[in-house]
Design a protein around this motif. Structure first.
Motif, PDB file in Angstrom:
ATOM      1  N   LYS A 289     -12.236  -6.444  -2.516  1.00  0.00           N
ATOM      2  CA  LYS A 289     -12.195  -7.180  -1.257  1.00  0.00           C
ATOM      3  C   LYS A 289     -10.851  -7.027  -0.557  1.00  0.00           C
ATOM      4  CE  LYS A 289     -15.396 -10.857  -2.709  1.00  0.00           C
ATOM      5  NZ  LYS A 289     -15.557 -12.317  -2.914  1.00  0.00           N
ATOM      6  N   ASN A 290      -9.779  -6.929  -1.337  1.00  0.00           N
ATOM      7  CA  ASN A 290      -8.431  -6.894  -0.772  1.00  0.00           C
ATOM      8  C   ASN A 290      -8.229  -5.627   0.064  1.00  0.00           C
ATOM      9  OD1 ASN A 290      -5.528  -6.432  -0.514  1.00  0.00           O
ATOM     10  ND2 ASN A 290      -5.307  -8.128  -1.957  1.00  0.00           N
ATOM     11  N   PRO A 291      -7.917  -5.778   1.359  1.00  0.00           N
ATOM     12  CA  PRO A 291      -7.757  -4.595   2.218  1.00  0.00           C
ATOM     13  C   PRO A 291      -6.588  -3.714   1.808  1.00  0.00           C
ATOM     14  CG  PRO A 291      -7.064  -6.577   3.375  1.00  0.00           C
ATOM     15  CD  PRO A 291      -7.736  -7.038   2.127  1.00  0.00           C
ATOM     16  N   TRP A 292      -5.558  -4.308   1.185  1.00  0.00           N
ATOM     17  CA  TRP A 292      -4.410  -3.509   0.756  1.00  0.00           C
ATOM     18  C   TRP A 292      -4.781  -2.639  -0.439  1.00  0.00           C
ATOM     19  CZ3 TRP A 292      -0.720  -3.065   4.120  1.00  0.00           C
ATOM     20  CH2 TRP A 292      -0.484  -4.109   5.025  1.00  0.00           C
ATOM     21  N   VAL A 293      -5.596  -3.178  -1.322  1.00  0.00           N
ATOM     22  CA  VAL A 293      -6.074  -2.383  -2.455  1.00  0.00           C
ATOM     23  C   VAL A 293      -6.947  -1.242  -1.951  1.00  0.00           C
ATOM     24  CG1 VAL A 293      -7.476  -2.400  -4.551  1.00  0.00           C
ATOM     25  CG2 VAL A 293      -5.942  -4.321  -4.070  1.00  0.00           C
ATOM     26  N   LYS A 294      -7.840  -1.571  -1.013  1.00  0.00           N
ATOM     27  CA  LYS A 294      -8.689  -0.531  -0.423  1.00  0.00           C
ATOM     28  C   LYS A 294      -7.834   0.566   0.205  1.00  0.00           C
ATOM     29  CE  LYS A 294     -12.707  -3.379   0.940  1.00  0.00           C
ATOM     30  NZ  LYS A 294     -13.808  -2.522   0.511  1.00  0.00           N
ATOM     31  N   ALA A 295      -6.835   0.163   0.983  1.00  0.00           N
ATOM     32  CA  ALA A 295      -5.979   1.135   1.667  1.00  0.00           C
ATOM     33  C   ALA A 295      -5.264   2.033   0.664  1.00  0.00           C
ATOM     34  CB  ALA A 295      -4.970   0.414   2.553  1.00  0.00           C
ATOM     35  N   GLY A 296      -4.820   1.451  -0.450  1.00  0.00           N
ATOM     36  CA  GLY A 296      -4.153   2.244  -1.474  1.00  0.00           C
ATOM     37  C   GLY A 296      -5.078   3.265  -2.099  1.00  0.00           C
ATOM     38  N   ILE A 297      -6.315   2.840  -2.384  1.00  0.00           N
ATOM     39  CA  ILE A 297      -7.305   3.759  -2.967  1.00  0.00           C
ATOM     40  C   ILE A 297      -7.651   4.868  -1.981  1.00  0.00           C
ATOM     41  CG2 ILE A 297      -9.689   3.943  -3.788  1.00  0.00           C
ATOM     42  CD1 ILE A 297      -9.384   1.070  -4.840  1.00  0.00           C
ATOM     43  N   TYR A 298      -7.811   4.506  -0.711  1.00  0.00           N
ATOM     44  CA  TYR A 298      -8.130   5.515   0.297  1.00  0.00           C
ATOM     45  C   TYR A 298      -6.981   6.511   0.459  1.00  0.00           C
ATOM     46  CZ  TYR A 298     -11.896   2.314   1.658  1.00  0.00           C
ATOM     47  OH  TYR A 298     -13.002   1.508   1.661  1.00  0.00           O
ATOM     48  N   THR A 299      -5.749   6.019   0.367  1.00  0.00           N
ATOM     49  CA  THR A 299      -4.590   6.906   0.485  1.00  0.00           C
ATOM     50  C   THR A 299      -4.578   7.940  -0.636  1.00  0.00           C
ATOM     51  OG1 THR A 299      -3.268   5.182   1.562  1.00  0.00           O
ATOM     52  CG2 THR A 299      -2.073   7.003   0.551  1.00  0.00           C
ATOM     53  N   VAL A 300      -4.853   7.471  -1.862  1.00  0.00           N
ATOM     54  CA  VAL A 300      -4.931   8.391  -3.001  1.00  0.00           C
ATOM     55  C   VAL A 300      -6.064   9.399  -2.786  1.00  0.00           C
ATOM     56  CG1 VAL A 300      -5.414   8.570  -5.477  1.00  0.00           C
ATOM     57  CG2 VAL A 300      -3.929   6.748  -4.624  1.00  0.00           C
ATOM     58  N   GLY A 301      -7.174   8.922  -2.193  1.00  0.00           N
ATOM     59  CA  GLY A 301      -8.308   9.798  -1.940  1.00  0.00           C
ATOM     60  C   GLY A 301      -8.028  10.864  -0.897  1.00  0.00           C
ATOM     61  N   LEU A 302      -7.018  10.660  -0.063  1.00  0.00           N
ATOM     62  CA  LEU A 302      -6.673  11.631   0.974  1.00  0.00           C
ATOM     63  C   LEU A 302      -5.793  12.763   0.450  1.00  0.00           C
ATOM     64  CD1 LEU A 302      -5.926   9.252   3.994  1.00  0.00           C
ATOM     65  CD2 LEU A 302      -7.836  10.850   3.810  1.00  0.00           C
ATOM     66  N   ILE A 303      -5.164  12.553  -0.707  1.00  0.00           N
ATOM     67  CA  ILE A 303      -4.225  13.545  -1.234  1.00  0.00           C
ATOM     68  C   ILE A 303      -4.859  14.921  -1.424  1.00  0.00           C
ATOM     69  CG2 ILE A 303      -2.813  14.156  -3.235  1.00  0.00           C
ATOM     70  CD1 ILE A 303      -2.064  11.225  -3.502  1.00  0.00           C
ATOM     71  N   PRO A 304      -6.058  15.003  -2.048  1.00  0.00           N
ATOM     72  CA  PRO A 304      -6.644  16.350  -2.233  1.00  0.00           C
ATOM     73  C   PRO A 304      -6.861  17.095  -0.921  1.00  0.00           C
ATOM     74  CG  PRO A 304      -7.703  14.791  -3.686  1.00  0.00           C
ATOM     75  CD  PRO A 304      -6.841  13.977  -2.752  1.00  0.00           C
ATOM     76  N   GLY A 305      -7.287  16.379   0.122  1.00  0.00           N
ATOM     77  CA  GLY A 305      -7.492  17.035   1.404  1.00  0.00           C
ATOM     78  C   GLY A 305      -6.197  17.570   1.977  1.00  0.00           C
ATOM     79  N   ILE A 306      -5.146  16.755   1.932  1.00  0.00           N
ATOM     80  CA  ILE A 306      -3.851  17.177   2.458  1.00  0.00           C
ATOM     81  C   ILE A 306      -3.276  18.307   1.607  1.00  0.00           C
ATOM     82  CG2 ILE A 306      -1.499  16.429   2.965  1.00  0.00           C
ATOM     83  CD1 ILE A 306      -3.640  15.355   4.856  1.00  0.00           C
ATOM     84  N   SER A 307      -3.529  18.253   0.292  1.00  0.00           N
ATOM     85  CA  SER A 307      -3.009  19.310  -0.576  1.00  0.00           C
ATOM     86  C   SER A 307      -3.626  20.657  -0.230  1.00  0.00           C
ATOM     87  CB  SER A 307      -3.279  18.966  -2.050  1.00  0.00           C
ATOM     88  OG  SER A 307      -4.642  19.129  -2.388  1.00  0.00           O
ATOM     89  N   ARG A 308      -4.850  20.643   0.277  1.00  0.00           N
ATOM     90  CA  ARG A 308      -5.500  21.894   0.679  1.00  0.00           C
ATOM     91  C   ARG A 308      -4.855  22.472   1.937  1.00  0.00           C
ATOM     92  NH1 ARG A 308      -8.063  24.468  -2.983  1.00  0.00           N
ATOM     93  NH2 ARG A 308      -9.875  25.100  -1.763  1.00  0.00           N
ATOM     94  N   VAL A 309      -4.293  21.591   2.770  1.00  0.00           N
ATOM     95  CA  VAL A 309      -3.543  22.070   3.931  1.00  0.00           C
ATOM     96  C   VAL A 309      -2.205  22.634   3.471  1.00  0.00           C
ATOM     97  CG1 VAL A 309      -2.598  21.463   6.201  1.00  0.00           C
ATOM     98  CG2 VAL A 309      -4.667  20.330   5.374  1.00  0.00           C
ATOM     99  N   TRP A 310      -1.548  21.960   2.534  1.00  0.00           N
ATOM    100  CA  TRP A 310      -0.308  22.489   1.952  1.00  0.00           C
ATOM    101  C   TRP A 310      -0.500  23.889   1.400  1.00  0.00           C
ATOM    102  CZ3 TRP A 310       0.252  17.415  -1.239  1.00  0.00           C
ATOM    103  CH2 TRP A 310       0.972  16.467  -0.496  1.00  0.00           C
ATOM    104  N   ASP A 311      -1.637  24.102   0.737  1.00  0.00           N
ATOM    105  CA  ASP A 311      -1.899  25.376   0.068  1.00  0.00           C
ATOM    106  C   ASP A 311      -2.473  26.441   0.991  1.00  0.00           C
ATOM    107  OD1 ASP A 311      -1.013  24.292  -2.315  1.00  0.00           O
ATOM    108  OD2 ASP A 311      -3.019  23.749  -3.006  1.00  0.00           O
ATOM    109  N   GLY A 312      -2.673  26.100   2.262  1.00  0.00           N
ATOM    110  CA  GLY A 312      -3.190  27.074   3.210  1.00  0.00           C
ATOM    111  C   GLY A 312      -4.669  27.361   3.061  1.00  0.00           C
ATOM    112  N   GLN A 313      -5.393  26.466   2.382  1.00  0.00           N
ATOM    113  CA  GLN A 313      -6.825  26.661   2.173  1.00  0.00           C
ATOM    114  C   GLN A 313      -7.667  26.060   3.305  1.00  0.00           C
ATOM    115  OE1 GLN A 313      -8.178  28.495  -0.224  1.00  0.00           O
ATOM    116  NE2 GLN A 313      -6.176  28.938  -1.107  1.00  0.00           N
TER     117      GLN A 313
END
Length: 277
Positions: free
Chosen positions: A197-221
């Protein structure tokens, strides 16, 4: 790698138990397995047919997503160069995490583990979480494979520009749009975030979930616009299947209304996303 998977399963199991999992002894394990497998398949079909039932508000949201993706597309060359130039400054464990968790094989190992833990302990809420994880990942996974082939967009690492499209090119260098890693990872994060329920917990989980997508930009994929659309598709798919599962299972997530609002904001020198849940 195995330790990471084991830890993930333990954490999900503890979280679910901490929120009041209830046993469902009325059905046998085989009955629950066949019931859940049927819901996975029909849930995928439900998600794919939702656009046929969209009304004005849903089409407005889709228009906003298309507009946001187009806006990111305008700056793909700049954002790709900016992030790729800073790749070596990113801790290696973060980059490796992005590659690992977005890999389909690893993803299904984790999600299947979540589901079978719920199945064999007869915990309906954990079973439902596993059904939602597997069906959402399958729906987005199949869709992104079709879209990659149809679009044929060149990956940044290919040396081609962001405007290079070659539909049905079998080379993986032309499978940039959208990002499968981003879809898999954020789908999982979005499902797990629903447990809280906590929006801050949700935001933290979503932030972690965004890492793989951003890492693909780092890697030029992938380009940033590939990742942006992938995240939006993950949200739409999870929301659709979750609504469908409401009619199939007694256990609900926090007894909350299924409502989420994602708004794009633009201003002088800035672009952002506001999420309300």
């Amino acid at each position: 790698m195995k330790n990471i998977i084991t830890l993930a399963l333990i954490l999900v199991s503890l979280v679910s138990k901490g929120q009041g999992l209830n046993d469902q002894p009325a059905k046998t394990t085989w009955q629950m397995l066949t019931y859940d497998a049927g819901n996975m398949l029909t849930g995928i079909g439900y998600a794919y047919t939702r656009p046929l039932h969209w009304k004005g508000k849903q089409w407005q949201t889709m228009g906003a997503v298309a507009g946001g993706t187009g806006f990111l597309y305008l700056f793909d060359d700049h954002t790709s160069k900016f992030l790729r130039d800073r790749r070596d400054n990113v801790p290696s464990f973060i980059r490796h995490y992005g590659e690992f968790i977005g890999n389909p094989e690893n993803n299904y190992t984790v999600t299947a583990g979540v589901y079978f833990t719920g199945l064999f302990t007869k915990n309906e809420k954990l079973r439902r979480t596993g059904v939602l994880l597997i069906s959402s990942a399958s729906a987005t996974g199949l869709l992104q494979q079709i879209m990659k082939s149809l679009a044929g967009r060149a990956r940044p690492i290919s040396g081609q520009s962001k405007d290079t499209f070659d539909p049905f090119n079998a080379s993986r260098n032309y499978h940039s749009f959208p990002s499968g890693h981003a879809m898999m990872a954020f789908t999982n994060a979005y499902v797990v975030g629903k447990q809280f329920k906590n929006p801050w917990v949700k935001a933290g989980i979503y932030t972690v979930g965004l890492i793989p997508g951003i890492s693909r930009v780092w890697d030029g994929q992938h380009w940033l616009s590939d990742v942006g659309l992938s995240v939006a598709m993950s949200i739409f798919t999870v929301e659709a299947i979750d609504r469908y599962l409401d009619s199939k299972y007694d256990e609900k997530y926090n007894d909350q209304n299924k409502f989420v609002s994602w708004n794009l904001t633009f201003g002088p020198g800035q672009v952002g996303v506001i999420a309300r849940f």
